[in-house]
Design a protein around this motif. Structure first.
Motif, PDB file in Angstrom:
ATOM      1  N   UNK A  21       0.825  -1.211   0.000  1.00  0.00           N
ATOM      2  CA  UNK A  21       0.000   0.000   0.000  1.00  0.00           C
ATOM      3  C   UNK A  21       0.855   1.256   0.000  1.00  0.00           C
ATOM      4  N   UNK A  22       1.917   1.250   0.779  1.00  0.00           N
ATOM      5  CA  UNK A  22       2.771   2.425   0.860  1.00  0.00           C
ATOM      6  C   UNK A  22       3.650   2.593  -0.375  1.00  0.00           C
ATOM      7  N   UNK A  23       3.883   1.527  -1.116  1.00  0.00           N
ATOM      8  CA  UNK A  23       4.687   1.627  -2.333  1.00  0.00           C
ATOM      9  C   UNK A  23       3.846   2.082  -3.524  1.00  0.00           C
ATOM     10  N   UNK A  28      -4.360   8.489  -6.112  1.00  0.00           N
ATOM     11  CA  UNK A  28      -4.811   8.938  -4.796  1.00  0.00           C
ATOM     12  C   UNK A  28      -3.811   8.649  -3.676  1.00  0.00           C
ATOM     13  N   UNK A  29      -2.633   8.243  -4.003  1.00  0.00           N
ATOM     14  CA  UNK A  29      -1.650   7.906  -2.965  1.00  0.00           C
ATOM     15  C   UNK A  29      -0.551   8.952  -2.907  1.00  0.00           C
ATOM     16  N   UNK A  30       0.106   8.986  -1.775  1.00  0.00           N
ATOM     17  CA  UNK A  30       1.241   9.883  -1.605  1.00  0.00           C
ATOM     18  C   UNK A  30       2.512   9.071  -1.814  1.00  0.00           C
ATOM     19  N   UNK A  31       3.523   9.684  -2.403  1.00  0.00           N
ATOM     20  CA  UNK A  31       4.788   8.983  -2.628  1.00  0.00           C
ATOM     21  C   UNK A  31       5.510   8.836  -1.299  1.00  0.00           C
ATOM     22  N   UNK A  32       5.801   7.595  -0.931  1.00  0.00           N
ATOM     23  CA  UNK A  32       6.511   7.291   0.302  1.00  0.00           C
ATOM     24  C   UNK A  32       7.784   6.557  -0.084  1.00  0.00           C
ATOM     25  N   UNK A  33       8.899   6.965   0.487  1.00  0.00           N
ATOM     26  CA  UNK A  33      10.170   6.316   0.158  1.00  0.00           C
ATOM     27  C   UNK A  33      10.329   5.020   0.939  1.00  0.00           C
TER      28      UNK A  33
END
Length: 136
Positions: A21-23, A28-33
């Motif tokens: 989910x975080x990748x 609608x998602x935020x970029x997470x490293x």
């Protein structure tokens, strides 16, 4: 998303779902490293890389479950060895002992050259399989 919101799942499944989910780089998602994911979920960078690679190569469903083992275990015992064990259990225990213990049985089977080596855990499983109890 239904994995995180519904039902009961293993911690491995939850961890994998959260990493995926975080990748996600969708609309609608935020970029997470990977570093942020690693810090929040307390997993290593290699774990995140492995999950992403498995997702790309094998798909979503295969990411969530562990792969069944392909290892083939060789059995040390057969029916003949089990019969000798049962016979040994029914005999008199060694001098100084009230009854047979699993370790005594294992040592005696090696001493009598029934097997080259055997563990007391194997003895226990063979006796359990034959419904033979040392306590009775």
């Amino acid at each position: 998303m239904s994995i995180i919101n519904k039902g009961s799942h293993t911690s491995l499944t939850f961890r994998t779902a959260y990493v995926l989910l975080n990748c996600d780089e969708g609309k609608y998602s935020q970029k997470v490293t990977n570093e942020q994911i690693s810090k929040v979920l307390k997993v290593g960078m290699r774990t995140i890389d492995r999950i992403k690679k498995k997702f790309v190569e094998d798909g979503f469903e295969s990411c969530l479950d562990r792969r069944p083992t392909t290892r083939i275990y060789e059995r040390k015992t057969d029916g003949d060895i089990e019969a000798k064990l049962v016979t040994l259990c029914c005999s008199e225990p060694p001098k100084g002992f009230a009854k047979w213990s699993l370790r005594l049985l294992a040592d005696k089977m090696v001493e009598l050259n029934y097997v080259e080596s055997i563990s007391h855990v194997t003895i226990r499983s063979m006796l359990k399989k034959t419904n033979l109890s040392l306590g009775k």
